[in-house]
Structure formats: C-alpha cells, structure tokens
Design a protein around this motif. Structure first.
Motif, PDB file in Angstrom:
ATOM      1  N   PRO A   8     -44.938  48.207  26.826  1.00 14.08           N
ATOM      2  CA  PRO A   8     -46.399  48.252  26.955  1.00 14.08           C
ATOM      3  C   PRO A   8     -46.980  47.221  27.917  1.00 14.08           C
ATOM      4  O   PRO A   8     -47.923  47.516  28.644  1.00 14.08           O
ATOM      5  CB  PRO A   8     -46.887  48.015  25.523  1.00 14.08           C
ATOM      6  N   PHE A  21     -47.114  56.861  23.007  1.00 12.58           N
ATOM      7  CA  PHE A  21     -47.075  55.695  22.115  1.00 12.58           C
ATOM      8  C   PHE A  21     -47.129  54.408  22.927  1.00 12.58           C
ATOM      9  O   PHE A  21     -47.888  53.488  22.604  1.00 12.58           O
ATOM     10  CB  PHE A  21     -45.814  55.735  21.244  1.00 12.58           C
ATOM     11  N   ARG A  51     -50.615  53.881  24.382  1.00 12.79           N
ATOM     12  CA  ARG A  51     -51.554  53.436  23.332  1.00 12.79           C
ATOM     13  C   ARG A  51     -51.323  51.971  22.971  1.00 12.79           C
ATOM     14  O   ARG A  51     -52.272  51.197  22.837  1.00 12.79           O
ATOM     15  CB  ARG A  51     -51.419  54.307  22.078  1.00 12.79           C
ATOM     16  N   GLU A  52     -50.066  51.580  22.842  1.00 13.22           N
ATOM     17  CA  GLU A  52     -49.743  50.184  22.544  1.00 13.22           C
ATOM     18  C   GLU A  52     -50.236  49.264  23.653  1.00 13.22           C
ATOM     19  O   GLU A  52     -50.773  48.194  23.387  1.00 13.22           O
ATOM     20  CB  GLU A  52     -48.231  50.007  22.371  1.00 13.22           C
ATOM     21  N   GLN A  85     -54.123  49.014  23.400  1.00 16.37           N
ATOM     22  CA  GLN A  85     -54.589  48.287  22.225  1.00 16.37           C
ATOM     23  C   GLN A  85     -54.182  46.817  22.235  1.00 16.37           C
ATOM     24  O   GLN A  85     -54.945  45.960  21.802  1.00 16.37           O
ATOM     25  CB  GLN A  85     -54.049  48.944  20.946  1.00 16.37           C
ATOM     26  N   THR A  86     -53.013  46.518  22.754  1.00 17.19           N
ATOM     27  CA  THR A  86     -52.480  45.164  22.675  1.00 17.19           C
ATOM     28  C   THR A  86     -52.810  44.318  23.891  1.00 17.19           C
ATOM     29  O   THR A  86     -53.112  43.137  23.753  1.00 17.19           O
ATOM     30  CB  THR A  86     -50.945  45.205  22.482  1.00 17.19           C
TER      31      THR A  86
END
Length: 79
Positions: free
Chosen positions: A31, A69, A72-73, A76-77
């Motif tokens: 990510p 995934f 998204r990580e 968000q992170t």
C-alpha cells in the motif's frame, strides 16, 4: 474513483505509454508504494493508474480483489 474504459480506449491508452498522467503498474505489492503515486496524481493534474500493465506495455492482468484491497489500504492508511 475508477473510470470505465472500453477495450479500444484501454488499448489506446496503453499504446500512448506512460506519462505524467498515466502510470503502469504490473502488480501492486504494498500500500505505501501505490500511495505515493496516488498522492502525486492528487497533488498535480490527476492521472490514471493502470494496474496489470507492465512498463513495456504488456497486459499481464491481476487479481481484482487483491489489488482493490491494496488500493483501499493505501488510501485509508497513507493518503
């Protein structure tokens, strides 16, 4: 936000090659790495990241669930 392209539009983008607003990623591995590209595009004029395309313009494909995934990580992170 994902954009929708038909096959002809996708192939045309790939033929243009990478630029300041188009980046190819064969596979997303972490990510934090994709977050850098997302942030760079967000802080400039935007852009398109084509996942599943290698630097030599070959379509390699991906597992859409795994790649989604990681994106998204990253958002968000790190973003």
């Amino acid at each position: 936000m994902p954009i929708q392209l038909n096959i002809a539009q996708l192939l045309q983008l790939i033929q243009q090659g990478e630029s300041q607003q188009l980046d190819f990623k064969k596979k997303l591995t972490h990510p934090a790495k994709i977050a850098k590209t997302i942030s760079a595009f967000a802080n400039t004029k935007g852009g398109i990241i084509l996942v599943g395309v290698s630097d030599d313009k070959q379509i390699t494909g991906v597992d859409p669930d795994e790649e989604a995934f990681i994106v998204r990580e990253a958002a968000q992170t790190y973003c």
